[in-house]
Design a protein around this motif. Structure first.
Motif, short mmCIF file in Angstrom:
data_model
loop_
_atom_site.label_atom_id
_atom_site.label_comp_id
_atom_site.label_asym_id
_atom_site.label_seq_id
_atom_site.Cartn_x
_atom_site.Cartn_y
_atom_site.Cartn_z
N ILE A 64 26.25 49.87 20.32
CA ILE A 64 26.99 50.97 18.97
C ILE A 64 28.34 50.35 18.92
O ILE A 64 28.88 50.02 17.67
CB ILE A 64 27.03 52.23 19.39
CG1 ILE A 64 25.49 52.85 19.41
CG2 ILE A 64 27.88 53.01 18.30
CD1 ILE A 64 25.44 54.27 19.92
N VAL A 65 28.98 49.62 19.87
CA VAL A 65 30.18 49.27 19.77
C VAL A 65 30.12 48.03 18.84
O VAL A 65 30.96 47.64 17.88
CB VAL A 65 30.87 48.94 20.99
CG1 VAL A 65 32.04 48.19 20.97
CG2 VAL A 65 31.25 50.29 21.95
N ALA A 66 29.26 47.12 19.21
CA ALA A 66 28.91 46.01 18.61
C ALA A 66 28.72 46.22 17.11
O ALA A 66 29.17 45.39 16.31
CB ALA A 66 27.86 45.26 19.14
N GLY A 82 29.14 46.36 34.36
CA GLY A 82 29.39 46.33 32.97
C GLY A 82 28.85 45.15 32.40
O GLY A 82 28.40 44.83 31.32
N LEU A 83 28.78 43.84 33.34
CA LEU A 83 28.22 42.51 32.71
C LEU A 83 26.92 42.73 32.46
O LEU A 83 26.49 42.21 31.53
CB LEU A 83 28.59 41.70 33.94
CG LEU A 83 28.28 40.10 33.59
CD1 LEU A 83 29.55 39.80 32.35
CD2 LEU A 83 28.51 39.08 34.86
N ILE A 97 29.86 35.61 15.47
CA ILE A 97 29.02 36.16 16.28
C ILE A 97 29.54 35.93 17.90
O ILE A 97 29.24 36.77 18.57
CB ILE A 97 27.36 35.93 16.22
CG1 ILE A 97 27.23 34.51 16.13
CG2 ILE A 97 26.91 36.60 15.33
CD1 ILE A 97 25.82 33.81 16.06
N TYR A 98 29.90 34.91 17.93
CA TYR A 98 30.59 34.37 19.41
C TYR A 98 31.78 35.22 19.74
O TYR A 98 31.78 35.77 20.81
CB TYR A 98 31.00 32.75 19.58
CG TYR A 98 29.73 31.93 19.14
CD1 TYR A 98 28.30 32.18 19.90
CD2 TYR A 98 29.83 31.11 18.23
CE1 TYR A 98 27.25 31.27 19.62
CE2 TYR A 98 28.81 30.25 17.87
CZ TYR A 98 27.57 30.35 18.38
OH TYR A 98 26.34 29.63 18.19
N THR A 99 32.70 35.39 18.76
CA THR A 99 33.87 36.27 19.27
C THR A 99 33.39 37.55 19.49
O THR A 99 33.89 38.20 20.49
CB THR A 99 35.08 36.04 18.14
OG1 THR A 99 34.13 36.27 16.83
CG2 THR A 99 35.59 34.59 18.17
N LEU A 159 32.03 37.92 22.86
CA LEU A 159 32.87 37.80 23.83
C LEU A 159 33.66 39.25 24.00
O LEU A 159 33.67 39.77 25.03
CB LEU A 159 33.73 36.99 23.46
CG LEU A 159 34.40 35.98 24.81
CD1 LEU A 159 33.13 35.35 25.23
CD2 LEU A 159 35.60 35.29 23.92
N ILE A 160 33.86 39.82 22.76
CA ILE A 160 34.48 41.16 22.92
C ILE A 160 33.63 42.20 23.50
O ILE A 160 34.04 43.15 24.16
CB ILE A 160 35.03 41.58 21.43
CG1 ILE A 160 35.93 40.65 20.56
CG2 ILE A 160 35.51 43.15 21.28
CD1 ILE A 160 36.27 40.83 19.18
N VAL A 161 32.41 42.26 23.21
CA VAL A 161 31.25 43.26 23.81
C VAL A 161 31.33 43.05 25.25
O VAL A 161 31.39 43.87 25.91
CB VAL A 161 30.07 42.92 23.19
CG1 VAL A 161 29.08 43.59 23.97
CG2 VAL A 161 29.98 43.47 21.55
N VAL A 162 31.30 41.73 25.59
CA VAL A 162 31.21 41.50 27.31
C VAL A 162 32.54 41.90 27.65
O VAL A 162 32.38 42.68 28.79
CB VAL A 162 30.95 39.90 27.40
CG1 VAL A 162 31.10 39.71 28.68
CG2 VAL A 162 29.54 39.54 27.07
#
Lengths: 299, 232
Positions: free
Chosen positions: A38-40, A230-231, A270-272, A275-278
């Motif tokens: 949902i965050v993504a 988390g990971l 999509i990469y950034t 990265l934010i999601v991770v």
């Protein structure tokens, strides 16, 4: 050397604990996964909205028409007054002749009609095209312009633009609210998971204390455990973000509904985003475990 | 030289009970001291204050140059690394072998593997358990488990060994074995030992220094003391 050794032991303990408390770990991981999906979506939506609002804002101009009988002196006066308004980024002036030429270029019909008019009898008006600094204040600026002498009409597509910006900003607020609520829930779930693993190792922790393990040493395995949760929880959301957005972008050919709304190109977006999601996943895990440990270890 | 210096220490628990009243004493390096007294005499509280499980409400406690009362929670580990602690209930990790239990004390302070191996074997040898390093605590007798706990307490070469009723769960014969081990550690390693106990037999046979507490007051501090019933 010593730090690496301790870190190695901490990471080993963290993975052991995740596996040992597998069902509970799985619950936390699933919760993180759902939250992060949902965050993504929220991130993708809000960045796209931002991007597209900016695009609209870039194109947004106020057009000012002067009175038909405005003289060159009037034009000068108006120019001076426009300069004094703070929110104005830039302006271009077009006199009757230029306006006529531009219109003639735009369509053959206009060309045919306008050709025979000379400057004196032309019903066209001198115009200013004005760009503003802050779009939110556009209506305020328009009112100020309107009050200047010799300005007859001010236009900036008011209704449509205002509504669009309002709608998007409220959508953004709602998604932020949901995201924050979900993150809080997830943090609580992680706190409980870590608490249980701490309970299982209470004896060992007591002994660690007695033999002189520093708080850092005691805490680190649990914090790493939270980060690992988390990971692991961010794997599916990352896949979802990457392929989901690519498919979405392809399906709509880069535009949503109209040519007006252009989507952000997938790369490197999509990469950034991934990265934010991770990053959020790991942060949430860390915050959850850190607060669980804090409460339990009276450090 | 004094390893421990206690000055005007008072300990009042939050529930209003005062466990120690105005205690002052000094214990020199290499000493073997019994702390005796009935239940509620404050002997456990005294031991707990020495390893900073409890904080004195008043007064000063210096252990090996560290001002224990002023030590912040975060820094307690610095004190704990200087001393070993043995309890009545052994406190071993049941799912780990004897070797692992002793090694644990060095692992958590980040010692390298070779050093751990060498020190653990030496400590287990000192307590006479070198032939049982791969056993689990469940497979050992109570006396042997306590010896594992002692090995864990001394593996870090502490200056001070605190024992809170270490023989409380053991029969007289096993208790004397433990006392023998402690006496050897005191003599061979030069470790200062402070042991709280209420076992008359042990105190009378060992002929060590004796601190007698009664209802939180220091009654007696004798160089070669015995367990005096009247005092307690």
């Amino acid at each position: 050397m010593k730090l690496f050794r301790m870190l190695g032991r901490s990471i080993r303990d963290a993975f052991k604990s995740v596996i040992r408390n597998f069902s509970l770990s799985l619950a936390s991981i699933s919760c993180i996964t759902i939250t992060l999906i949902i965050v993504a979506v929220a991130i993708i939506a809000s960045l796209n909205v931002q991007n597209f609002t900016k695009e609209i804002e870039k194109d947004l101009t106020i057009v000012v028409f002067l009175d038909t009988d405005a003289t060159d002196k009037d034009v000068e006066d108006v120019t001076e007054k426009i300069k004094k308004i703070q929110n104005i980024e830039s302006y271009t002036f077009k006199d009757k002749v230029e306006v006529k030429e531009q219109m003639q270029l735009e369509s053959d019909v206009f060309n045919a009609v306008l050709e025979n008019w000379d400057v004196e009898e032309s019903p066209l008006k001198h115009t200013f095209q004005i760009k503003v600094k802050e779009v939110e204040k556009i209506s305020e600026t328009a009112t100020k312009l309107k009050s200047i002498d010799k300005i007859s009409v001010v236009r900036y597509g008011e209704g449509m633009v205002d509504k669009l910006i309002n709608a998007f900003s409220s959508i953004e607020k709602v998604t932020y609210g949901i995201v924050i609520a979900l993150i809080v829930v997830t943090i609580f779930l992680i706190i409980n998971t870590i608490k249980l693993t701490i309970d299982a190792r209470k004896r060992a922790i007591g002994i660690m204390r007695l033999v002189g393990a520093s708080n850092f040493t005691i805490r680190t395995p649990f914090i790493i455990e939270g980060m690992v949760l988390g990971l692991l929880g961010s794997i599916i959301p990352v896949i979802f973000t990457t392929y989901g957005y690519l498919a979405f972008y392809e399906h709509f050919n880069g535009y949503l509904f109209t040519k007006l709304i252009r989507l952000i190109e997938p790369e490197p977006f999509i990469y950034t985003t991934s990265l934010i999601v991770v990053g959020i996943g790991i942060m949430v895990g860390m915050i959850g475990s850190a607060s669980a440990v804090k409460r339990y270890l009276k450090v | 030289m004094d390893l421990i210096r206690i000055r005007n220490v008072e300990k009042k628990y939050k529930n209003g009970v005062t466990a120690i009243y105005d205690l002052s004493l000094a214990i020199e390096k290499g000493a073997f001291v019994f702390v005796i007294g009935g239940s509620g005499s404050g002997k456990s509280t005294l031991i707990k204050m020495l390893y900073r499980e409890e904080k004195p409400t008043q007064g000063q406690i210096i252990v090996g140059g560290l001002d224990v009362a002023k030590l912040k929670n975060k820094k307690v580990y610095k004190l704990r690394r200087k001393l070993g602690i043995v309890f009545q209930d052994y406190r071993l990790l049941m799912k780990q072998t004897v070797y692992e239990n002793v090694a644990f004390a060095l692992e958590v302070i980040g010692a390298p593997k070779d050093e751990i191996r060498q020190k653990v074997l030496k400590a287990l040898e000192d307590v006479g358990l070198k032939n049982k390093i791969h056993n689990y605590p469940e497979q050992l007798s109570g006396g042997e488990q306590q010896r594992v706990a002692i090995a864990r307490a001394i593996v870090n070469d502490p200056k001070l060994l605190l024992c809170d009723e270490p023989t409380g769960n053991l029969d007289p014969e096993k208790s004397m074995e433990i006392m023998q081990v402690l006496d050897d550690i005191n003599k061979n390693r030069g470790t200062t030992i402070i042991m709280a106990t209420h076992d008359k037999e042990i105190v009378n046979r060992m002929k060590k220094q004796v601190i007698t507490l009664k209802d939180g007051h220091l009654v007696n501090f004798k160089k070669k003391g015995t367990y005096n019933n009247e005092a307690v």
